[in-house]
Scaffold this motif. Structure first.
Motif, short mmCIF file in Angstrom:
data_model
loop_
_atom_site.label_atom_id
_atom_site.label_comp_id
_atom_site.label_asym_id
_atom_site.label_seq_id
_atom_site.Cartn_x
_atom_site.Cartn_y
_atom_site.Cartn_z
N UNK A 40 13.17 -9.21 10.48
CA UNK A 40 11.79 -9.19 9.68
C UNK A 40 10.86 -9.24 11.22
N UNK A 41 10.74 -10.66 11.74
CA UNK A 41 10.03 -10.89 12.45
C UNK A 41 9.78 -9.82 13.67
N UNK A 42 10.78 -8.96 14.48
CA UNK A 42 10.87 -8.24 14.96
C UNK A 42 10.17 -6.95 14.29
N UNK A 43 10.37 -6.85 13.34
CA UNK A 43 9.87 -5.62 12.74
C UNK A 43 8.39 -5.20 12.05
N UNK A 44 8.20 -6.82 11.51
CA UNK A 44 6.77 -7.05 11.17
C UNK A 44 5.78 -7.46 11.93
N UNK A 45 4.59 -7.12 11.20
CA UNK A 45 3.26 -7.60 11.93
C UNK A 45 3.44 -9.04 12.20
N UNK A 46 3.68 -9.65 10.85
CA UNK A 46 3.62 -11.34 10.31
C UNK A 46 4.68 -12.05 10.67
N UNK A 47 5.07 -12.78 10.44
CA UNK A 47 6.06 -13.61 11.29
C UNK A 47 6.48 -14.97 10.23
N UNK A 48 7.76 -14.73 9.67
CA UNK A 48 7.90 -16.52 9.46
C UNK A 48 9.13 -17.42 10.12
N UNK A 49 8.88 -18.49 10.04
CA UNK A 49 9.05 -19.74 10.80
C UNK A 49 10.25 -19.48 10.27
N UNK A 50 11.23 -19.84 11.54
CA UNK A 50 12.60 -19.88 11.17
C UNK A 50 13.37 -21.89 10.74
N UNK A 51 14.35 -21.34 10.10
CA UNK A 51 14.40 -22.27 9.42
C UNK A 51 15.79 -23.30 10.10
N UNK A 52 15.52 -24.59 9.76
CA UNK A 52 16.58 -25.38 10.41
C UNK A 52 17.34 -25.87 9.76
N UNK A 53 18.60 -25.18 9.95
CA UNK A 53 19.95 -24.76 9.41
C UNK A 53 20.75 -26.33 9.75
N UNK A 54 20.46 -27.15 10.98
CA UNK A 54 20.82 -28.39 11.09
C UNK A 54 21.31 -29.09 10.28
#
Length: 54
Positions: A40-54
């Motif tokens: 999504x972040x590569x293809x769209x102008x808005x960005x979604x924060x990356x999740x912390x899967x830890x």
């Protein structure tokens, strides 16, 4: 590049999955969501924060 409508739809799909993940905290589910966020972040102008899967 996705169209703006496609980005909006994808944003809501990912947001819904993030909400589900926050209830389950399933690590594999988190990894799947991260792949979608990256795409999504590569293809769209808005960005979604990356999740912390830890």
């Amino acid at each position: 590049m996705l169209t703006n409508d496609s980005c909006n739809i994808e944003y809501f799909v990912i947001s819904d999955e993030i909400n589900s993940y926050e209830k389950s905290l399933e690590p594999e589910f988190c990894e799947n969501i991260l792949e979608k966020i990256d795409s999504y972040n590569d293809q769209c102008s808005s960005q979604i924060d990356i999740l912390d899967c830890g």
